[in-house]
Design a protein around this motif. Structure first.
Motif, PDB file in Angstrom:
ATOM      1  N   TYR A 119      47.461  60.432  34.020  1.00  0.00           N
ATOM      2  CA  TYR A 119      48.249  60.790  32.841  1.00  0.00           C
ATOM      3  C   TYR A 119      49.345  61.754  33.286  1.00  0.00           C
ATOM      4  CZ  TYR A 119      44.149  59.037  30.382  1.00  0.00           C
ATOM      5  OH  TYR A 119      43.106  58.239  29.947  1.00  0.00           O
ATOM      6  N   GLY A 120      50.543  61.574  32.765  1.00  0.00           N
ATOM      7  CA  GLY A 120      51.652  62.442  33.158  1.00  0.00           C
ATOM      8  C   GLY A 120      52.365  63.029  31.959  1.00  0.00           C
ATOM      9  N   ARG A 121      53.049  64.111  32.215  1.00  0.00           N
ATOM     10  CA  ARG A 121      53.911  64.738  31.218  1.00  0.00           C
ATOM     11  C   ARG A 121      55.133  65.292  31.924  1.00  0.00           C
ATOM     12  NH1 ARG A 121      52.351  69.629  27.028  1.00  0.00           N
ATOM     13  NH2 ARG A 121      54.447  69.826  26.181  1.00  0.00           N
ATOM     14  N   ILE A 122      56.290  64.932  31.400  1.00  0.00           N
ATOM     15  CA  ILE A 122      57.566  65.353  31.980  1.00  0.00           C
ATOM     16  C   ILE A 122      58.153  66.487  31.132  1.00  0.00           C
ATOM     17  CG2 ILE A 122      59.916  64.573  32.569  1.00  0.00           C
ATOM     18  CD1 ILE A 122      57.738  63.147  34.179  1.00  0.00           C
ATOM     19  N   PHE A 123      58.785  67.452  31.810  1.00  0.00           N
ATOM     20  CA  PHE A 123      59.401  68.589  31.110  1.00  0.00           C
ATOM     21  C   PHE A 123      60.881  68.650  31.399  1.00  0.00           C
ATOM     22  CE2 PHE A 123      54.983  69.441  31.737  1.00  0.00           C
ATOM     23  CZ  PHE A 123      54.586  69.914  30.518  1.00  0.00           C
ATOM     24  N   PHE A 175      50.124  64.430  27.230  1.00  0.00           N
ATOM     25  CA  PHE A 175      50.178  63.604  28.426  1.00  0.00           C
ATOM     26  C   PHE A 175      50.048  62.145  28.023  1.00  0.00           C
ATOM     27  CE2 PHE A 175      49.138  67.720  30.011  1.00  0.00           C
ATOM     28  CZ  PHE A 175      49.618  67.777  31.307  1.00  0.00           C
ATOM     29  N   GLU A 176      50.705  61.277  28.784  1.00  0.00           N
ATOM     30  CA  GLU A 176      50.671  59.841  28.505  1.00  0.00           C
ATOM     31  C   GLU A 176      50.075  59.115  29.696  1.00  0.00           C
ATOM     32  OE1 GLU A 176      54.610  58.484  27.555  1.00  0.00           O
ATOM     33  OE2 GLU A 176      54.935  60.102  26.109  1.00  0.00           O
ATOM     34  N   LEU A 236      50.469  66.326  35.951  1.00  0.00           N
ATOM     35  CA  LEU A 236      49.624  65.154  35.806  1.00  0.00           C
ATOM     36  C   LEU A 236      48.176  65.564  35.693  1.00  0.00           C
ATOM     37  CD1 LEU A 236      47.915  63.959  38.548  1.00  0.00           C
ATOM     38  CD2 LEU A 236      50.223  63.927  39.390  1.00  0.00           C
ATOM     39  N   CYS A 237      47.407  64.676  35.105  1.00  0.00           N
ATOM     40  CA  CYS A 237      45.959  64.842  34.979  1.00  0.00           C
ATOM     41  C   CYS A 237      45.313  63.527  35.395  1.00  0.00           C
ATOM     42  CB  CYS A 237      45.556  65.135  33.538  1.00  0.00           C
ATOM     43  SG  CYS A 237      46.236  66.640  32.841  1.00  0.00           S
ATOM     44  N   ALA A 248      40.462  63.318  25.804  1.00  0.00           N
ATOM     45  CA  ALA A 248      40.894  63.855  24.508  1.00  0.00           C
ATOM     46  C   ALA A 248      41.776  65.087  24.705  1.00  0.00           C
ATOM     47  CB  ALA A 248      39.679  64.188  23.640  1.00  0.00           C
ATOM     48  N   VAL A 249      41.369  65.993  25.600  1.00  0.00           N
ATOM     49  CA  VAL A 249      42.169  67.195  25.890  1.00  0.00           C
ATOM     50  C   VAL A 249      43.532  66.800  26.454  1.00  0.00           C
ATOM     51  CG1 VAL A 249      42.336  69.236  27.380  1.00  0.00           C
ATOM     52  CG2 VAL A 249      40.184  68.716  26.223  1.00  0.00           C
ATOM     53  N   ILE A 250      43.534  65.865  27.372  1.00  0.00           N
ATOM     54  CA  ILE A 250      44.766  65.403  28.015  1.00  0.00           C
ATOM     55  C   ILE A 250      45.744  64.850  26.980  1.00  0.00           C
ATOM     56  CG2 ILE A 250      45.668  63.588  29.534  1.00  0.00           C
ATOM     57  CD1 ILE A 250      43.020  64.017  31.220  1.00  0.00           C
ATOM     58  N   LEU A 251      45.261  63.977  26.123  1.00  0.00           N
ATOM     59  CA  LEU A 251      46.130  63.359  25.113  1.00  0.00           C
ATOM     60  C   LEU A 251      46.611  64.374  24.085  1.00  0.00           C
ATOM     61  CD1 LEU A 251      44.230  59.973  24.622  1.00  0.00           C
ATOM     62  CD2 LEU A 251      46.326  60.383  25.947  1.00  0.00           C
TER      63      LEU A 251
END
Length: 175
Positions: A171-175, A148-149, A129-130, A141-144
């Protein structure tokens, strides 16, 4: 890890003075969004003590600061840090910043992508997450760009160095 003219490596035991130089030359613009690091690096002596602390956190796998180094100048120009690590899930939070002279060149986006790939492979994180204040357009901008959503906004979630309490987008991203 190497890309273009840059190298990424964990902060080393002897990197305190160069970390201080990076933060000190960017202090004013980092104060609102990197308050913890800024507050622990007010002087070179503070920064050296903080770097000793960081080495313990690296060994404990509770904090992983990856420095971005310009290969041509051998100068620290940025940071991608992995914090709030919870190996029970396993998940972590990412943060990043770059020296003002290197801003807008896509360096942090590329470095963050390499760090994300490395830590997911090495430590088997299933979620990253961020957090970012909506005013921090560069970080968003870097996060997107890194997939990350937006998961939501937490109101009154962060105190800046100046004492202002602000909302943060998560913002999160799942792996």
């Amino acid at each position: 890890m190497i890309f273009d003219n840059y190298r990424i490596s964990l902060l080393g035991v002897n990197d305190g003075s160069t970390l201080f130089e990076l933060i000190d030359s960017n202090r004013q613009r980092l104060e609102d969004f990197f308050a913890g690091t800024v507050s622990k690096t007010r002087t070179l002596e503070d920064t050296l003590r903080y770097c000793d602390e960081i080495q313990k956190h690296i060994k404990e796998l509770s904090y992983l600061p990856f420095m971005i180094i310009d290969i041509k100048t051998d100068k620290f120009i940025g940071l991608v840090d992995v914090k709030n690590i919870d190996m029970n899930v396993p998940k972590a939070e990412l943060g990043s910043f770059i020296d003002k002279q290197y801003e807008g060149k896509g360096i942090v986006s590329k470095a963050s992508n390499l760090v994300v790939n490395h830590i997911v492979e090495e430590y088997k994180f299933i979620k990253l997450l961020c957090r970012a204040n909506s005013r921090n357009k560069g970080s968003i901008a870097v996060i997107l760009k890194n997939g990350f959503e937006l998961e939501g906004t937490i109101r009154k979630d962060y105190r800046t160095t100046k004492g202002e309490i602000v909302d943060l987008n998560y913002y999160g991203r799942i792996f």
